[in-house]
Design a protein around this motif. Structure first.
Motif, PDB file in Angstrom:
ATOM      1  N   SER A  94      44.079  -1.916  49.323  1.00 36.23           N
ATOM      2  CA  SER A  94      42.960  -2.352  50.153  1.00 36.23           C
ATOM      3  C   SER A  94      41.914  -1.252  50.240  1.00 36.23           C
ATOM      4  O   SER A  94      42.245  -0.096  50.510  1.00 36.23           O
ATOM      5  CB  SER A  94      43.435  -2.716  51.572  1.00 36.23           C
ATOM      6  N   ASN A  95      40.653  -1.615  50.022  1.00 37.70           N
ATOM      7  CA  ASN A  95      39.568  -0.637  50.115  1.00 37.70           C
ATOM      8  C   ASN A  95      38.274  -1.323  50.514  1.00 37.70           C
ATOM      9  O   ASN A  95      38.111  -2.537  50.346  1.00 37.70           O
ATOM     10  CB  ASN A  95      39.405   0.117  48.790  1.00 37.70           C
ATOM     11  N   LEU A  96      37.369  -0.513  51.032  1.00 36.99           N
ATOM     12  CA  LEU A  96      36.088  -1.009  51.542  1.00 36.99           C
ATOM     13  C   LEU A  96      34.970  -0.116  51.033  1.00 36.99           C
ATOM     14  O   LEU A  96      35.103   1.112  51.006  1.00 36.99           O
ATOM     15  CB  LEU A  96      36.097  -1.010  53.076  1.00 36.99           C
ATOM     16  N   GLN A  97      33.863  -0.730  50.632  1.00 39.21           N
ATOM     17  CA  GLN A  97      32.682   0.007  50.210  1.00 39.21           C
ATOM     18  C   GLN A  97      31.450  -0.639  50.836  1.00 39.21           C
ATOM     19  O   GLN A  97      31.253  -1.855  50.735  1.00 39.21           O
ATOM     20  CB  GLN A  97      32.563   0.025  48.681  1.00 39.21           C
ATOM     21  N   LEU A  98      30.616   0.183  51.491  1.00 34.04           N
ATOM     22  CA  LEU A  98      29.397  -0.293  52.129  1.00 34.04           C
ATOM     23  C   LEU A  98      28.214   0.529  51.632  1.00 34.04           C
ATOM     24  O   LEU A  98      28.330   1.737  51.394  1.00 34.04           O
ATOM     25  CB  LEU A  98      29.492  -0.171  53.652  1.00 34.04           C
ATOM     26  N   GLY A  99      27.066  -0.104  51.496  1.00 34.91           N
ATOM     27  CA  GLY A  99      25.849   0.599  51.109  1.00 34.91           C
ATOM     28  C   GLY A  99      24.650   0.029  51.834  1.00 34.91           C
ATOM     29  O   GLY A  99      24.582  -1.192  52.086  1.00 34.91           O
TER      30      GLY A  99
END
Length: 820
Positions: free
Chosen positions: A654-659
């Protein structure tokens, strides 16, 4: 590119190779080998990891079980580097004995935030992303898979500061805006070489299939000091896949745009290497067939006979695209490697109406049929002390394009365009244990880029004048740019300092014009500082100068049919070069959050454009032709803002990336954008027509961003949730189209609404055997159908009045079989 321009490079290449950079022949050390295995911190094997022998071209790849072997190594001490996506690199030093087998065991630590990933775009030498003098973002094959992106274009929205936008309903032209600047302000590279020709640039982002891409590296901010013209907003480097092990993949995807328009694609790739890893080949292919989509088929417009007619014009064009290609290598010795690549692209697009009829039978038709052949050869030679590297490359791209841009059944709108882009270069890099006052990495080189463009309007019969009009030459342009660059990066431990500069001389000739050569000279410096506060926190600040020479750019070859008028682009005779000054600063911070690794990146940017290019519009009502002439703007322009990025890994699955990006983009003084403002004096009743102006750069939102979340509730089941946000922006809307049955009477500069494009993908893996996996997937793009709802209708519509997400709600299903 003339042969006599290549001869000096070839002679120098041969001399250096002969003087001992590479070995002409090598003794047989086939009994001297390394066997090994690679595991992660939990003890599980890592499949398909790469193992490199540092300072040589030798290496291998682990198989599906995490085991590898390297043969033909010279006895003595060697440094091995093992790396894999999602893990930190590991270094081991081994001492080999002739005729003996050495066993090596690697344990790789997790690196889900990819801080230790190797990149090359920052300074043209391979280095850890964390050690790069500028911030480098990467797009991996996993991201293309997660977002359901069949081509390069769809995946570029998921990097801070990048945004793909659609620009035409008739031909499907789209472009990348980097830090708010138009597409031509970004330098596109393929394997670090600028072969993305001006002719292919308009539609090229959708022509490169995602299954040929190893990764995409993005550097925001001026890059002209390394890569030449157009690297004002930034640089996008497409790194193609390298054959490292025996792998294969074949798959297909079927989508339904708005639940009714088919978008189907099939793709394959396979990698093959010899047992001794001296040679290998990676082959790939994709075929895509997408139908046309009409967003407003029930809208009414009034034709020239006064009759009400339903709209039948496309908002998304019909597309058929086929791509085939290969990358290969051969290692003549342990310190030399020769690379070959080739690709063939056929891309057909048709928009407007009456798509099954010949173009000159339609009310509006825009058609482009590209055939693109590209390829190249490069060679790398390492010095005997393993500190120096000499590289030679030459690549070319030929483009043949048949086109039609016309309205009202015009037989004169067929065209044929041919282009040739060729680049050759040599560069040398060397690491020094001490250069003057600190360890250093030096690189210098020479690069020659040649671009030839010939555009013709094809012969036709004029039924009104009853005569035959012969083929007419529109543009015959030659641009040759010779550049030389040099840079040095000093490493003081806690501080890195990079100084570099590039000199370019461009010769521009247009044989269709005055047959005069124009020569432009430019010097582009750069300076970068990387301050390491500690191992987890780094600060960066940089300055770079950029430039663009006056020439025919890619968007000039896109002749819009807007308001039933042709819009033809050209350059003013007195057009001056455009230059820029860019300052970028920020930090990246790795830290623990709830016991897991996270990364936060903040980057501020400021770009000032000097004598920027703008357009001046003039319409001839008799011929219904609008001429958009590129001129220097009345004032300078400023683009400034902040890019933010956050990555977090909950666990292995599980991973999260925001920009997020906030920016301003405006001219110092108001500029024309092509519309007209009509006012009537209430006293004198005199009508006045003036140009509509705005200080704001159009089609550029002040706020935009993205989110990607992946998690696996079961070992073989993956769920991906993605989304993009596009804020409000100024959009020009030309008059004369129809909306809700009423004709638009005035030109306007509207403020678009904001959009949230949310999607998801579900995938399940079936393990047929230990080396083969079958994946089934499905999902939906733009779940909430956040899509423009005020398109024009009719033949007089403004085809450039398009904004927001590129497509409405779309369902898709996929299947893939392979051993990766």
């Amino acid at each position: 590119m003339q042969l006599n321009k290549l001869l000096p490079l070839l002679v120098l290449f041969a001399l250096i190779a002969h003087r001992g950079f590479g070995q002409q022949s090598a003794p047989d050390y086939s009994d001297t080998m390394i066997f090994g295995e690679i595991k992660d911190s939990s003890g599980e094997h890592v499949p398909f990891a790469n193992i490199l022998v540092v300072g040589t071209t030798l290496g291998a790849a682990a198989d599906a079980t995490g085991h590898f072997k390297i043969i033909n190594l010279k006895p003595g001490q060697h440094t091995l580097r093992a790396q894999a996506v999602g893990y930190k690199a590991s270094i081991k030093i081994v001492d080999l004995k002739k005729g003996k087998t050495t066993k090596v065991f690697f344990t790789l630590e997790d690196d889900a935030i990819l801080a230790d990933e190797v990149v090359i775009t920052a300074s043209r030498v391979a280095q850890s992303r964390k050690e790069a003098p500028v911030i480098v973002n990467t797009i991996s094959p996993d991201l293309f898979e997660t977002t359901g992106s069949p081509s390069l274009a769809e995946g570029l929205n998921f990097v801070p500061g990048l945004r793909i936008e659609a620009n035409c309903q008739n031909c499907g032209f789209s472009q990348l805006r980097l830090n708010g600047l138009d597409g031509p302000y970004t330098q596109f590279l393929v394997n670090s070489r600028p072969i993305f020709s001006s002719l292919a640039g308009v539609y090229g982002l959708e022509m490169y299939p995602s299954n040929m891409i190893e990764r995409v590296e993005v550097v925001r901010g001026g890059g002209s000091a390394l890569y030449g013209a157009n690297a004002i907003g930034g640089t996008v480097n497409i790194i193609t896949k390298d054959p490292l092990s025996n792998t294969y993949m074949a798959g297909a995807e079927y989508g339904l745009i708005d639940g009714k328009t088919a978008d189907a694609s099939i793709k394959f790739n396979s990698s093959m290497v010899t047992d001794d890893y001296k040679a290998g080949m990676f082959v790939y292919g994709m075929h895509r067939n997408r139908g046309e989509f009409n967003a407003n088929p029930d809208d009414i417009w009034i034709n020239s006979d006064g009759k009400e007619v339903k709209d039948d014009f496309s908002e998304i064009v019909r597309l058929k695209s086929t791509v085939l290609g290969f990358n290969s290598y051969y290692r003549p010795s342990e310190r030399s490697r020769i690379n070959f690549d080739f690709n063939l692209i056929n891309d057909k697009r048709r928009g407007g109406n009456k798509l099954d009829e010949p173009c000159n039978i339609a009310d509006i038709a825009e058609m482009v049929n590209h055939t693109i052949i590209g390829g190249g050869v490069s060679a790398d030679l390492f010095s005997k002390d393993q500190k120096g590297k000499f590289s030679f490359y030459t690549s070319g791209q030929m483009v043949a394009r048949d086109s039609y841009y016309g309205a009202e059944q015009d037989p004169s709108s067929y065209g044929k365009t041919d282009g040739l882009t060729w680049v050759s270069g040599i560069h040398y890099s060397r690491s020094f244990s001490n250069l003057f006052f600190a360890p250093a990495q030096f690189i210098g080189g020479v690069e020659d880029v040649y671009d030839n463009l010939e555009d013709r309007k094809l012969a036709y019969y004029d039924p009104f004048k009853k005569l035959f009009v012969p083929t007419t030459l529109i543009t015959k342009q030659h641009v040759n740019t010779l550049g030389t660059f040099i840079q040095n990066e000093w490493d003081f431990g806690f501080l890195k300092v990079l100084l570099g500069a590039r000199y370019d001389r461009a010769t521009v000739t247009d044989d269709a014009g005055e047959h005069a050569n124009k020569v432009y000279d430019n010097i582009s410096p750069r300076i970068n500082f990387l301050y390491k506060y500690n191992k987890d926190l780094q600060f960066r600040i940089s300055y770079a100068k950029g430039f663009r020479f006056p020439q025919i750019f890619d968007e000039d070859l896109h002749i819009e049919a807007s308001g039933a008028r042709k819009v033809i682009h050209g350059n003013d005779a007195n057009l001056k070069p455009e230059t820029s000054h860019n300052i970028t600063g920020g930090f990246d911070w790795d830290f623990n959050l709830f016991g897991k690794r996270a990364e936060f990146i903040a980057e501020g940017f400021y770009t000032r454009l000097i004598t920027p290019f703008a357009s001046s519009y003039e319409t001839d009502e008799k011929t219904k032709i609008t001429t958009a002439t590129r001129v220097n703007a009345k004032s300078d322009a400023i683009v400034a803002g902040t890019n933010l990025e956050f990555r977090y890994t909950f666990n292995k699955t599980s991973n999260l990336q925001l920009g997020y990006t906030y920016q301003i983009s405006e001219y110092s003084k108001p500029e024309d954008w092509g519309g007209e403002l009509t006012t009537i004096d209430p006293v004198t009743n005199i009508e006045t027509v003036t140009a509509l102006q705005s200080k704001n750069m159009i089609r550029t939102p002040n706020n935009y961003g993205f989110a990607v979340f992946n998690f696996s509730p079961l070992p073989d089941f993956t769920t991906s949730i993605t989304g993009t946000y596009t804020g409000k922006m100024f959009i020009p809307h030309l008059k004369e189209g129809f909306q809700n049955g009423t004709q638009v009477k005035t030109d306007k500069l509207i403020t678009s609404p904001s959009f949230v494009d949310f999607g998801f993908r579900l995938a399940y893996d079936f393990h047929i055997n230990k080396g083969t996996c079958l994946e089934l997937s499905c999902g939906m793009k733009n779940v909430f159908n956040s899509f423009q709802n005020d398109f024009d209708a009719g033949i007089t519509r403004d085809a450039g009045y398009i904004y927001g997400p590129k497509q409405p709600r779309t369902y898709f299903f996929g299947i893939k079989l392979g051993n990766l």
